[in-house]
Enzyme design. Structure first.
Site, PDB file in Angstrom:
ATOM      1  N   GLU A   1       2.182 -11.201  -5.411  1.00  0.00           N
ATOM      2  CA  GLU A   1       1.944  -9.789  -5.735  1.00  0.00           C
ATOM      3  C   GLU A   1       2.712  -9.400  -7.002  1.00  0.00           C
ATOM      4  OE1 GLU A   1       0.961  -6.814  -5.676  1.00  0.00           O
ATOM      5  OE2 GLU A   1      -0.076  -6.304  -3.817  1.00  0.00           O
TER       6      GLU A   1
ATOM      7  N   ASN B   1       5.410   0.414  -2.749  1.00  0.00           N
ATOM      8  CA  ASN B   1       4.446  -0.669  -2.902  1.00  0.00           C
ATOM      9  C   ASN B   1       4.147  -1.026  -4.346  1.00  0.00           C
ATOM     10  OD1 ASN B   1       1.457  -1.641  -3.137  1.00  0.00           O
ATOM     11  ND2 ASN B   1       1.948  -1.967  -0.984  1.00  0.00           N
TER      12      ASN B   1
ATOM     13  N   ASP C   1      -6.532  -2.870  -4.245  1.00  0.00           N
ATOM     14  CA  ASP C   1      -5.087  -3.069  -4.192  1.00  0.00           C
ATOM     15  C   ASP C   1      -4.538  -2.793  -5.590  1.00  0.00           C
ATOM     16  OD1 ASP C   1      -2.457  -3.955  -3.683  1.00  0.00           O
ATOM     17  OD2 ASP C   1      -3.118  -5.547  -2.355  1.00  0.00           O
TER      18      ASP C   1
END
Length: 303
Positions: free
Chosen positions: A34, A120, A232
Site C-alpha cells: 500500500e 488510511n 481505494d
C-alpha cells in the site's frame, strides 16, 4: 500482451498510454502492499507493507530494502510541500511527519479528545493543509493494526491546519472513506468510499467535492461508480484524469466521470502513484507485489 494490459474503453485513453509499454513486476513478497510515494530528489519509491509492519524502498537499479521496520502498520504516504514524508499509521492510529533528520512528529492522533480510528490515506494541499481519511480498517482485526472499538462516532475526512494545528472534520457521511486526491487546480477533492468491502450492497463509488478557500468542502456528489472492484488509492494526472485502484486493475476516469480505460494487473490493486524522473511511470501496489508501467502522461503533483 499489451492488448490484455491496456483495456481501451474510450478512444481518449489511447493518448494516455504507450501501447508497447509492458507491466513490470519490480518486487514481490509483501502481504498487503500500500501507500506508494515517489521521491524524485532521492530517486526511489517508498511503500507500506502493512501486515508485515514495515516500509520498503525501491531504487531504479532494482535494489529493494527495508526503509523502516516497526512502521506502526503504516498505510498511506505522501510528501508535504517541503518534501517531508507524511504517513498514516494504523497501529498508533495517527498521522505523522518524518523530519529531515529522521525524527517523527505526530501531526494528529485525536479528534475532540477521542482517538482516531485508523488513518488510511493522506494528501497535502499547496497551502500546507494536511487532508486524510479515517476509516476503521486498522482496528477491525489484528492483521493490519490492533483490534479495538472505534471511539469516533463517524468515519471522517479531516483537514489539519498547518498554522494552528487544529483538526477539522470536513466530511462525516462516509461508510469507509479511503483514497483521496486533489484535482490539478485543487478546486476539487476526490474521495473513495470503500464501504462495499464489508457491506456488499454499498455503492462502489468515488465522490467529488468542491474545495472552498482551500479549507472546507461543499457540494459533495458521486463522481463515478466502479462496475468491478472496490475503489481505494488514487492519483490525478496533469490533464485532470483520475487513476484509481479497483480489483485487479487500475481504472482511469476523465474529469467528467467517463471511464476511459483500465490497466489490468495480475493481483488486486490497493494504490498507485506517478514517479520516475519525468513523472510518467505509474507505480502500482497490488497485494503481494509492486508493479510499474510507463504512460504517455505525467502525474499532476510533481514528486
Amino acid at each position: 500482451m499489451s492488448a490484455t494490459i491496456h483495456e481501451v474503453i474510450d478512444e481518449r485513453f489511447r493518448d494516455l498510454i504507450i501501447g508497447s509499454a509492458q507491466l513490470e513486476q519490480i518486487y514481490t513478497g509483501c502481504r498487503w502492499a500500500e501507500g506508494p510515494v515517489w521521491f524524485k530528489d532521492g530517486d526511489y519509491l517508498l511503500w507500506s507493507d502493512i501486515p508485515n509492519h514495515r516500509m520498503m524502498r525501491y531504487q531504479p537499479d532494482g535494489t529493494v530494502s527495508v526503509y523502516r521496520a516497526n512502521s506502526n502498520f503504516s498505510n498511506g504516504n505522501t510528501r508535504d510541500r517541503q518534501g517531508r514524508l507524511v504517513s498514516c499509521e494504523h497501529g498508533s492510529r495517527r498521522v505523522t511527519r518524518t523530519e529531515y533528520d529522521g525524527t517523527i512528529t505526530v501531526l494528529a492522533d485525536r479528534f475532540e479528545g477521542k482517538r482516531l480510528n485508523s488513518p488510511n490515506d493522506v494528501v497535502v494541499h499547496s497551502n500546507g493543509g494536511v487532508w486524510f481519511t479515517d476509516p476503521t480498517y486498522g482496528i477491525l482485526t489484528d492483521y493490519e493494526g490492533f483490534q479495538a472499538e472505534p471511539e469516533q462516532a463517524t468515519r471522517n475526512v479531516y483537514r489539519l491546519d498547518p498554522d494552528s494545528g487544529h483538526l477539522t472534520a470536513v466530511a462525516t457521511d462516509f461508510l469507509q472513506p479511503n483514497g483521496l486526491a486533489f484535482s490539478p487546480d485543487e478546486n476539487r477533492l476526490y474521495v473513495a468510499d470503500s464501504g462495499s468491502s464489508h457491506k456488499l450492497d454499498h455503492p462502489r463509488m468515488i465522490r467529488v467535492f468542491d474545495v472552498v478557500d482551500g479549507k472546507t468542502l461543499a457540494n459533495g456528489r458521486t463522481f463515478c461508480t466502479l462496475d468491478s472492484g472496490i475503489p481505494d488509492g488514487m492519483r490525478v494526472d496533469v490533464h485532470g484524469n483520475l487513476w484509481t485502484s479497483g480489483g485487479p486493475a487500475v481504472h482511469c476516469y476523465a474529469p467528467d466521470g467517463t471511464l476511459l480505460g483500465r490497466i489490468n494487473v495480475p493481483e488486486g490493486v490497493a494504490n498507485l502513484t506517478f514517479g520516475g524522473p519525468r513523472g510518467n511511470r505509474l507505480f502500482i501496489t497490488a497485494t503481494t507485489s509492486v508493479y510499474a508501467i510507463y504512460l504517455a502522461v505525467s502525474g499532476a503533483q510533481k514528486p
